[in-house]
Scaffold this motif. Structure first.
Motif, mmCIF file in Angstrom:
data_model
loop_
_atom_site.group_PDB
_atom_site.id
_atom_site.type_symbol
_atom_site.label_atom_id
_atom_site.label_comp_id
_atom_site.label_asym_id
_atom_site.label_seq_id
_atom_site.Cartn_x
_atom_site.Cartn_y
_atom_site.Cartn_z
ATOM 1 N N UNK A 1 0.823 -1.227 -0.097
ATOM 2 C CA UNK A 1 -0.046 -0.187 0.169
ATOM 3 C C UNK A 1 1.001 1.353 0.077
ATOM 4 N N UNK A 2 0.513 2.042 -0.949
ATOM 5 C CA UNK A 2 1.159 3.318 -1.006
ATOM 6 C C UNK A 2 0.961 4.447 0.223
ATOM 7 N N UNK A 3 2.133 4.731 0.674
ATOM 8 C CA UNK A 3 2.233 5.716 1.883
ATOM 9 C C UNK A 3 2.269 7.141 1.468
ATOM 10 N N UNK A 4 2.464 7.512 0.156
ATOM 11 C CA UNK A 4 2.734 8.741 -0.320
ATOM 12 C C UNK A 4 1.767 9.821 0.234
ATOM 13 N N UNK A 5 2.396 10.946 0.413
ATOM 14 C CA UNK A 5 1.506 12.012 0.931
ATOM 15 C C UNK A 5 0.630 12.479 -0.194
ATOM 16 N N UNK A 6 -0.714 12.973 0.115
ATOM 17 C CA UNK A 6 -1.397 13.675 -1.186
ATOM 18 C C UNK A 6 -0.657 15.118 -1.092
ATOM 19 N N UNK A 7 -0.432 15.293 -2.626
ATOM 20 C CA UNK A 7 -0.049 16.724 -3.053
ATOM 21 C C UNK A 7 -0.920 17.788 -3.025
ATOM 22 N N UNK A 8 -0.841 18.617 -2.098
ATOM 23 C CA UNK A 8 -1.869 19.675 -2.054
ATOM 24 C C UNK A 8 -1.546 20.849 -3.403
ATOM 25 N N UNK A 9 -2.821 21.135 -3.573
ATOM 26 C CA UNK A 9 -2.761 22.120 -4.969
ATOM 27 C C UNK A 9 -2.730 23.594 -4.271
ATOM 28 N N UNK A 10 -2.183 24.339 -5.136
ATOM 29 C CA UNK A 10 -2.087 26.047 -4.907
ATOM 30 C C UNK A 10 -3.584 26.324 -5.481
ATOM 31 N N UNK A 11 -3.914 27.608 -4.872
ATOM 32 C CA UNK A 11 -5.232 28.218 -5.333
ATOM 33 C C UNK A 11 -5.521 28.260 -6.988
ATOM 34 N N UNK A 12 -4.168 28.599 -7.411
ATOM 35 C CA UNK A 12 -3.992 28.838 -9.046
ATOM 36 C C UNK A 12 -4.282 27.552 -9.690
ATOM 37 N N UNK A 13 -3.656 26.470 -9.229
ATOM 38 C CA UNK A 13 -3.978 25.216 -9.765
ATOM 39 C C UNK A 13 -5.204 24.507 -9.894
ATOM 40 N N UNK A 14 -5.815 25.164 -8.402
ATOM 41 C CA UNK A 14 -7.203 24.690 -8.252
ATOM 42 C C UNK A 14 -8.260 25.360 -9.254
ATOM 43 N N UNK A 15 -8.066 26.684 -9.457
ATOM 44 C CA UNK A 15 -8.746 27.567 -10.376
ATOM 45 C C UNK A 15 -8.590 26.800 -11.752
ATOM 46 N N UNK A 16 -7.363 26.821 -12.237
ATOM 47 C CA UNK A 16 -7.038 26.119 -13.568
ATOM 48 C C UNK A 16 -7.810 24.767 -13.753
ATOM 49 N N UNK A 17 -7.931 23.817 -12.759
ATOM 50 C CA UNK A 17 -8.534 22.624 -12.893
ATOM 51 C C UNK A 17 -10.079 22.918 -12.891
ATOM 52 N N UNK A 18 -10.509 23.794 -11.953
ATOM 53 C CA UNK A 18 -11.875 23.885 -11.758
ATOM 54 C C UNK A 18 -12.592 24.589 -13.099
ATOM 55 N N UNK A 19 -11.760 25.498 -13.760
ATOM 56 C CA UNK A 19 -12.391 26.154 -14.821
ATOM 57 C C UNK A 19 -12.524 25.289 -16.197
ATOM 58 N N UNK A 20 -11.651 24.176 -16.118
ATOM 59 C CA UNK A 20 -11.989 23.260 -17.237
ATOM 60 C C UNK A 20 -12.799 21.954 -16.719
ATOM 61 N N UNK A 21 -13.187 22.015 -15.668
ATOM 62 C CA UNK A 21 -13.857 20.755 -15.343
ATOM 63 C C UNK A 21 -15.417 20.636 -15.650
ATOM 64 N N UNK A 22 -15.811 19.282 -15.690
ATOM 65 C CA UNK A 22 -17.244 19.235 -16.093
ATOM 66 C C UNK A 22 -18.241 19.377 -14.953
ATOM 67 N N UNK A 23 -17.645 19.184 -13.626
ATOM 68 C CA UNK A 23 -18.489 19.544 -12.269
ATOM 69 C C UNK A 23 -17.890 20.364 -11.479
ATOM 70 N N UNK A 24 -18.573 20.781 -10.486
ATOM 71 C CA UNK A 24 -18.013 21.663 -9.671
ATOM 72 C C UNK A 24 -17.429 21.133 -8.309
ATOM 73 N N UNK A 25 -16.175 21.750 -7.988
ATOM 74 C CA UNK A 25 -15.625 21.488 -6.815
ATOM 75 C C UNK A 25 -15.251 22.530 -5.786
ATOM 76 N N UNK A 26 -15.466 22.445 -4.476
ATOM 77 C CA UNK A 26 -14.946 23.392 -3.675
ATOM 78 C C UNK A 26 -13.562 23.342 -3.089
ATOM 79 N N UNK A 27 -12.988 24.226 -2.548
ATOM 80 C CA UNK A 27 -11.517 23.980 -2.410
ATOM 81 C C UNK A 27 -11.077 24.406 -1.017
ATOM 82 N N UNK A 28 -10.280 23.821 -0.300
ATOM 83 C CA UNK A 28 -9.780 24.478 1.084
ATOM 84 C C UNK A 28 -8.501 23.805 1.515
#
Length: 203
Positions: A1-28
């Motif tokens: 089982x992988x124990x690699x830590x989840x890579x956290x996104x920056x706000x800019x990365x979130x917005x770039x992904x969200x603006x291309x996404x087909x569904x909505x996601x909140x971010x925190x």
């Protein structure tokens, strides 16, 4: 089982992904949280609020947005999609895309069973950190009950509750009035609908 830590996104990365996404996601705090689809009742209540507020604000300085308008709480870093947003005066946005509002005057959340505790608790606390916010409505889905938070001098918040289809909510910050009959138009409540346990209203 992988124990690699989840890579956290920056706000800019979130917005770039969200603006291309087909569904909505909140971010925190570096994480995206996909939003589930809303029920018929949830959609009806939201659209009822948008329609009646839009009619009352048609010729004034305020704008009404539906659930696709992102709001950023700068003090906490939360990006959220309230069900209804009203901004008065000149709307302020995070960038030239004009899709991340910074200065809402009124927010409305329609409570779904799966998210009600979060919406009433942590999410409402985030919203109340918005300097521009004057009023916040939390609307029950399965019972005619609205929690109405009103900002007071010194950044205190007064809670009033409107219950029953004969009741109304006076929104002084935007000069509007919503009756619960308008909010819950076309909603058929279950025969065993009962008042949910909520905080005691003040004032």
């Amino acid at each position: 089982m992988s124990t690699a830590a989840l890579r956290l996104l920056t706000e800019a990365e979130y917005l770039a992904r969200e603006r291309r996404a087909a569904y909505r996601s909140e971010f925190y705090r570096g994480e995206m949280f996909a939003m589930a689809g809303a029920s018929r009742e949830h959609n009806l209540i939201s659209s009822n609020c948008v329609r009646h507020l839009g009619n009352q604000l048609d010729s004034g300085p305020c704008e009404v947005y539906s659930a696709d308008m992102r709001v950023r709480i700068s003090d906490t870093g939360l990006y959220a999609y309230p069900d209804v947003v009203v901004a008065c005066g000149e709307p302020m946005f995070a960038d030239d895309e004009d899709d991340v509002l910074l200065n809402p005057t009124l927010l409305i959340e329609v409570l779904s069973p799966s998210t009600a505790n979060f919406d009433r608790g942590d999410k409402a606390a985030h919203y109340r950190r918005l300097p521009s916010l004057r009023e916040l409505l939390l609307v029950e889905q399965d019972y005619p009950l609205v929690d109405h938070y009103i900002r007071q001098p010194g950044d205190e918040w007064l809670l009033r509750q409107a219950e029953g289809l004969e009741a109304a909510v006076e929104l002084s910050s935007i000069g509007c009035r919503l009756t619960l009959a308008e909010i819950y138009a076309r909603i058929a409540f279950p025969l065993d609908a009962h008042r949910p346990l909520r905080p005691t209203a003040e004032g």
